[in-house]
Design a protein around this motif. Structure first.
Motif, PDB file in Angstrom:
ATOM      1  N   VAL A  93       0.044 -11.815   8.135  1.00  0.00           N
ATOM      2  CA  VAL A  93       0.454 -11.073   6.948  1.00  0.00           C
ATOM      3  C   VAL A  93       1.976 -11.116   6.799  1.00  0.00           C
ATOM      4  O   VAL A  93       2.718 -10.750   7.731  1.00  0.00           O
ATOM      5  CB  VAL A  93      -0.014  -9.607   7.025  1.00  0.00           C
ATOM      6  N   THR A  95       4.951  -9.654   4.203  1.00  0.00           N
ATOM      7  CA  THR A  95       5.065  -8.634   3.169  1.00  0.00           C
ATOM      8  C   THR A  95       6.500  -8.239   2.934  1.00  0.00           C
ATOM      9  O   THR A  95       7.339  -8.280   3.858  1.00  0.00           O
ATOM     10  CB  THR A  95       4.235  -7.385   3.539  1.00  0.00           C
ATOM     11  N   GLN A 188      -2.043  -2.112   3.150  1.00  0.00           N
ATOM     12  CA  GLN A 188      -2.350  -3.384   2.502  1.00  0.00           C
ATOM     13  C   GLN A 188      -3.352  -4.204   3.305  1.00  0.00           C
ATOM     14  O   GLN A 188      -4.220  -4.873   2.738  1.00  0.00           O
ATOM     15  CB  GLN A 188      -1.056  -4.163   2.273  1.00  0.00           C
ATOM     16  N   TYR A 192      -6.608  -5.229   1.034  1.00  0.00           N
ATOM     17  CA  TYR A 192      -6.605  -6.547   0.390  1.00  0.00           C
ATOM     18  C   TYR A 192      -8.007  -7.076   0.101  1.00  0.00           C
ATOM     19  O   TYR A 192      -8.200  -7.932  -0.766  1.00  0.00           O
ATOM     20  CB  TYR A 192      -5.850  -7.565   1.247  1.00  0.00           C
ATOM     21  N   VAL A 195      -9.494  -7.858  -3.386  1.00  0.00           N
ATOM     22  CA  VAL A 195      -9.311  -9.124  -4.096  1.00  0.00           C
ATOM     23  C   VAL A 195     -10.518 -10.028  -3.869  1.00  0.00           C
ATOM     24  O   VAL A 195     -10.950 -10.754  -4.770  1.00  0.00           O
ATOM     25  CB  VAL A 195      -8.010  -9.813  -3.647  1.00  0.00           C
ATOM     26  N   SER A 200      -9.087  -4.762  -7.654  1.00  0.00           N
ATOM     27  CA  SER A 200      -7.917  -4.264  -6.944  1.00  0.00           C
ATOM     28  C   SER A 200      -8.296  -2.991  -6.199  1.00  0.00           C
ATOM     29  O   SER A 200      -9.323  -2.366  -6.496  1.00  0.00           O
ATOM     30  CB  SER A 200      -6.789  -3.972  -7.941  1.00  0.00           C
ATOM     31  N   LEU A 369      -1.637 -14.105   4.332  1.00  0.00           N
ATOM     32  CA  LEU A 369      -1.612 -13.224   3.173  1.00  0.00           C
ATOM     33  C   LEU A 369      -0.167 -12.810   2.898  1.00  0.00           C
ATOM     34  O   LEU A 369       0.537 -12.365   3.817  1.00  0.00           O
ATOM     35  CB  LEU A 369      -2.469 -11.993   3.428  1.00  0.00           C
ATOM     36  N   PHE A 371       1.976 -10.258   0.680  1.00  0.00           N
ATOM     37  CA  PHE A 371       1.802  -9.048  -0.110  1.00  0.00           C
ATOM     38  C   PHE A 371       3.138  -8.592  -0.698  1.00  0.00           C
ATOM     39  O   PHE A 371       4.109  -8.387   0.048  1.00  0.00           O
ATOM     40  CB  PHE A 371       1.245  -7.908   0.747  1.00  0.00           C
ATOM     41  N   TRP A 375       2.229  -3.091  -5.274  1.00  0.00           N
ATOM     42  CA  TRP A 375       0.885  -3.562  -5.597  1.00  0.00           C
ATOM     43  C   TRP A 375       0.450  -3.115  -6.985  1.00  0.00           C
ATOM     44  O   TRP A 375      -0.225  -3.857  -7.685  1.00  0.00           O
ATOM     45  CB  TRP A 375      -0.109  -3.031  -4.555  1.00  0.00           C
ATOM     46  N   SER A 394       1.200 -11.445  -5.102  1.00  0.00           N
ATOM     47  CA  SER A 394       0.533 -11.426  -3.806  1.00  0.00           C
ATOM     48  C   SER A 394      -0.303 -12.693  -3.700  1.00  0.00           C
ATOM     49  O   SER A 394      -1.128 -12.976  -4.569  1.00  0.00           O
ATOM     50  CB  SER A 394      -0.350 -10.182  -3.672  1.00  0.00           C
ATOM     51  N   TYR A 396      -2.505 -15.807  -1.387  1.00  0.00           N
ATOM     52  CA  TYR A 396      -3.269 -16.220  -0.207  1.00  0.00           C
ATOM     53  C   TYR A 396      -2.927 -17.674   0.069  1.00  0.00           C
ATOM     54  O   TYR A 396      -2.958 -18.513  -0.841  1.00  0.00           O
ATOM     55  CB  TYR A 396      -4.769 -16.060  -0.446  1.00  0.00           C
TER      56      TYR A 396
END
Length: 542
Positions: A93, A95, A188, A192, A195, A200, A369, A371, A375, A394, A396
């Motif tokens: 992750v 972020t 988060q 997540y 998704v 959301s 991921l 982020f 959000w 955000s 992937y």
């Protein structure tokens, strides 16, 4: 005198269609499958070029028990069909809320949570206890049901937890998480999954916290050879069981005739409707009445415009349900006409970016991921009233070459980026080497720059030797996707479980549905379960 076996036609050669065809054939039925493209797989496709193999759709292997059950039901096993690798870490992750990326691995997440929040590990254990019990509840009682009886609602395991239902159904996943955790990164990590559900965290009901069981308890696996290996395995099984597969056969019409003995089209019993009202407080349309039409076949068209008609006693629509209902049936035959879809949520669209990268990219693991800090703003750009491309977004990012040496040439990496965007075909098509439509390429450029900056790969753009993009308009062209959606109808409360479209037509006898558009929902395991539900329904009536 023996009754002849019904002729069954399956529309769509994606995972749901192939699974349905294989299950029906395993039960001794004659099955023809019709796929409009030359390749099978639907959303679970593959693109191969210059020694690279890119999955073009699903890339997370979760809910292994669903695959295990399916392969058992068709006379084999997962171990015989797939070569699975457990990923360590499960994912990484990145972020804006935390300067250092964090790795998340099944069985080791408590240490991570403890490092970021006081008593984080204890809180996670309690959260996962609830997630695991809710997942078991869903798997045992709801995911494999068509909701045409009230039996699932009266099981002791369900009634003992009835006090939790207002929270699980009436609270958002976002609120559910935020009441238990304060660190933004941890929130988060737990949120997540929304998704994956096409929505959301603030739009998904809290019951979907069960998704955390999948990655944080069960762990994440990967089938060697990519996800097309699943499609190829099931295709071979279907062929071995006698299924006839017609490629390049675009179904343009479902053929029907007057039903001489109209059958009840009750979707839910009256008592089932009352239970639904009590549990979720939703209004359902009446399902009383009769099916006055019945299927007799379908019409296909090949790439040269040649039309062919095939007879069929039963049809399983395993293609996009909006397309099937609004394009393949006449208005009086449509259980879900356009006005139904006008009030529904198609989930997100996607810009996909397939990259061949020279040299190693150790900064990325298999699943990654990215982020953004805000959000709410990010998701509002995708689902809100004034939809637009989120920037930053955000993201992937998948690097399957981390786990599979066969998906990229020696000395190169296979990198796949998914950018969630509004479900809007007007955003355009993708293309090779930057020649896609402007907004699609703009989103791709921004995503590449973001990955380079956040993962500290400053020369990423200069090392790209292969680039291909896919936009929402391509999803319409390739898989008839409603509104260019990448996944299917979002799993909001109003589009989950018994509120999702039924798995058979309410107006046409012999017409059934499978796939992500119908119950139980989107994702590879859900598509396999939908095939199981349709198959059992058909077998019960022939």
């Amino acid at each position: 005198m023996n009754t002849p076996s019904p002729r069954i036609a399956v529309i769509g050669g994606g995972l749901a269609g192939l699974s349905t065809a294989a299950l029906l054939a395993k039960n001794g039925l004659t099955v023809d499958l019709y796929e409009k493209n030359s390749d099978l797989g639907g959303r679970c496709g593959v693109w191969e070029t210059d020694g690279y193999l890119f999955d073009t759709g699903p890339s997370w292997y979760l809910m292994p028990e669903v695959f295990d059950k399916f392969f058992h039901d068709v006379g084999t096993s997962t171990a015989e069909q797939l070569n699975l690798t457990t990923l360590t870490p499960g994912y990484r992750v990145f972020t804006e809320n935390h300067p250092v990326p964090v790795d998340v691995t099944s069985g080791q997440a408590e240490e991570l949570f403890d490092s970021l929040e006081a008593r984080g590990g204890d809180k996670l254990r309690a959260y996962l206890d609830s997630a695991s019990s809710t997942y078991k509840l869903a798997l045992d009682h709801f995911l494999y049901t068509d909701f045409r009886t009230v039996k699932p609602f009266f099981d002791r395991e369900i009634t003992s937890r009835v006090g939790e239902l207002p929270t699980l159904l009436g609270t958002s996943l976002n609120t559910f998480i935020n009441k238990r955790f304060s660190h933004p990164v941890l929130r988060q990590i737990l949120g997540y999954h929304a998704v994956f559900l096409g929505t959301s965290p603030d739009r998904a009901p809290a019951m979907y916290h069960l998704m955390s069981h999948l990655d944080l308890v069960d762990g994440v696996q990967y089938p060697q050879g990519g996800f097309m290996s699943i499609i190829r395995a099931i295709e071979k099984i279907a062929l071995d069981l006698g299924v006839t597969i017609h490629r390049g056969a675009n179904v343009t019409r479902i053929l029907t005739t007057d039903n001489p003995t109209p059958t009840s089209r009750a979707g839910l019993t009256a008592s089932a409707q009352r239970i639904v009202h009590q549990v979720a407080g939703s209004r359902l349309s009446s399902h009383t009445g009769y099916r006055t039409r019945t299927v007799v076949g379908l019409q296909t068209e090949n790439g040269e415009g040649q039309r062919t008609t095939y007879d069929a006693d039963i049809i399983v629509g395993a293609t996009d349900l909006h397309h099937l209902e609004t394009q393949l049936l006449s208005p009086e035959e449509q259980s879900y006409p356009q006005e139904y879809w006008d009030k529904k949520d198609p989930g997100p669209g996607s810009v996909l970016v397939h990259l061949g990268v020279r040299g190693e990219v150790p900064e990325l693991t298999h699943h990654n991921l990215f982020f953004v800090k805000d959000w709410d703003e990010n998701f509002d750009a995708i689902y809100g009233k004034n939809k637009h491309l989120p920037n930053p977004a955000s993201l992937y990012v998948c690097k399957p070459s981390h786990s599979d040496p066969d998906v990229a040439p020696d000395g190169h990496e296979n990198v796949f980026i998914l950018v969630p965007v509004p479900a809007d075909p007007g955003l355009g098509h993708g293309g090779r080497d930057g020649d896609g439509d402007a907004l699609v390429e703009q989103a791709a450029d921004a995503a590449i720059a973001q990955v380079a900056a956040w993962a500290k790969i400053p020369d990423l753009a200069q090392r790209i030797v292969l680039r291909r993009t896919v936009g929402p308009a391509d999803f319409v062209t390739d898989v008839n996707a409603w509104s260019g959606g990448a996944l299917g109808p979002a799993h909001t409360l109003a589009q989950s479980a018994m509120f999702r479209t039924t798995n058979r037509s309410r107006l046409v006898d012999g017409l059934w549905y499978a796939g992500g558009s119908t119950i139980p929902g989107i994702g590879l395991p859900m598509c396999i379960i939908s095939a199981d539900i349709a198959t059992r329904g058909i077998l019960a009536e022939i």
